[in-house]
Design a protein around this motif. Structure first.
Motif, PDB file in Angstrom:
ATOM      1  N   UNK A  67       0.866  -1.182   0.000  1.00  0.00           N
ATOM      2  CA  UNK A  67       0.000   0.000   0.000  1.00  0.00           C
ATOM      3  C   UNK A  67       0.899   1.228   0.000  1.00  0.00           C
ATOM      4  N   UNK A  68       0.733   2.081  -1.008  1.00  0.00           N
ATOM      5  CA  UNK A  68       1.522   3.299  -1.148  1.00  0.00           C
ATOM      6  C   UNK A  68       0.594   4.496  -0.945  1.00  0.00           C
ATOM      7  N   UNK A  69       0.816   5.274   0.103  1.00  0.00           N
ATOM      8  CA  UNK A  69       0.017   6.473   0.329  1.00  0.00           C
ATOM      9  C   UNK A  69       0.718   7.681  -0.273  1.00  0.00           C
ATOM     10  N   UNK A  70      -0.069   8.574  -0.840  1.00  0.00           N
ATOM     11  CA  UNK A  70       0.494   9.835  -1.307  1.00  0.00           C
ATOM     12  C   UNK A  70       0.795  10.704  -0.085  1.00  0.00           C
ATOM     13  N   UNK A  71       1.528  11.777  -0.299  1.00  0.00           N
ATOM     14  CA  UNK A  71       1.813  12.693   0.796  1.00  0.00           C
ATOM     15  C   UNK A  71       0.519  13.283   1.333  1.00  0.00           C
ATOM     16  N   UNK A  72       0.309  13.161   2.628  1.00  0.00           N
ATOM     17  CA  UNK A  72      -0.895  13.663   3.275  1.00  0.00           C
ATOM     18  C   UNK A  72      -0.592  14.981   3.976  1.00  0.00           C
ATOM     19  N   UNK A  73      -1.480  15.941   3.794  1.00  0.00           N
ATOM     20  CA  UNK A  73      -1.326  17.263   4.404  1.00  0.00           C
ATOM     21  C   UNK A  73      -2.559  17.574   5.254  1.00  0.00           C
ATOM     22  N   UNK A  74      -2.451  18.499   6.187  1.00  0.00           N
ATOM     23  CA  UNK A  74      -3.580  18.822   7.064  1.00  0.00           C
ATOM     24  C   UNK A  74      -4.680  19.577   6.334  1.00  0.00           C
ATOM     25  N   UNK A  75      -5.895  19.420   6.828  1.00  0.00           N
ATOM     26  CA  UNK A  75      -7.031  20.180   6.292  1.00  0.00           C
ATOM     27  C   UNK A  75      -7.136  21.547   6.949  1.00  0.00           C
ATOM     28  N   UNK A  76      -6.952  21.592   8.273  1.00  0.00           N
ATOM     29  CA  UNK A  76      -7.000  22.858   9.013  1.00  0.00           C
ATOM     30  C   UNK A  76      -5.574  23.355   9.192  1.00  0.00           C
ATOM     31  N   UNK A  77      -5.189  24.245   8.325  1.00  0.00           N
ATOM     32  CA  UNK A  77      -3.806  24.718   8.306  1.00  0.00           C
ATOM     33  C   UNK A  77      -3.548  25.866   9.267  1.00  0.00           C
ATOM     34  N   UNK A  78      -4.552  26.226  10.062  1.00  0.00           N
ATOM     35  CA  UNK A  78      -4.352  27.282  11.053  1.00  0.00           C
ATOM     36  C   UNK A  78      -3.700  26.731  12.322  1.00  0.00           C
TER      37      UNK A  78
END
Length: 119
Positions: free
Chosen positions: A22-33
């Motif tokens: 299983x290869x996940x793409x780079x995950x980033x936050x939704x709430x960037x505050x």
């Protein structure tokens, strides 16, 4: 063998599965505050959800790549959240580097490779 794609759009898939990998793409936050600890917690929640959807979980991670906007300032706080989240005895191979991320308000991005759980 075929490739399975999860949460796919025109640019990327949230995860791809080939055989038992299983290869996940780079995950980033939704709430960037939020600060780096809050952003890291959000990213790890996304990783949990994708791994579960792919038939895996955090105890089956093989490797992780972590990018921080400011490694000197944020490494310890990110690492504290990561360590609390990681199951005992299940640490993947990991690299953490400082990088210029896609958006100025993203403080952390994480990408993992895991193996699917045995059926």
């Amino acid at each position: 063998m075929s490739v399975q794609r999860i949460q796919t759009n025109d640019r990327l898939s949230g995860a791809t599965i080939f055989s038992d990998l299983v290869f996940l793409s780079g995950q980033v936050p939704s709430d960037r505050s939020q600060d780096v600890a809050g952003q890291t917690a959000q990213v790890l929640e996304k990783i949990d959800a994708l791994l579960i959807e792919a038939g895996s979980d955090r105890s089956h991670m093989l490797s992780a790549q972590i990018w921080l906007k400011d490694i000197e300032k944020d490494f310890a706080a990110m690492n504290a959240v990561w360590s609390d989240w990681l199951p005992a005895g299940c640490a993947p191979a990991r690299a953490t580097v400082e990088a210029r991320l896609a958006s100025a308000d993203v403080l952390v991005e994480i990408m993992v490779i895991a193996v699917r759980k045995a059926a």
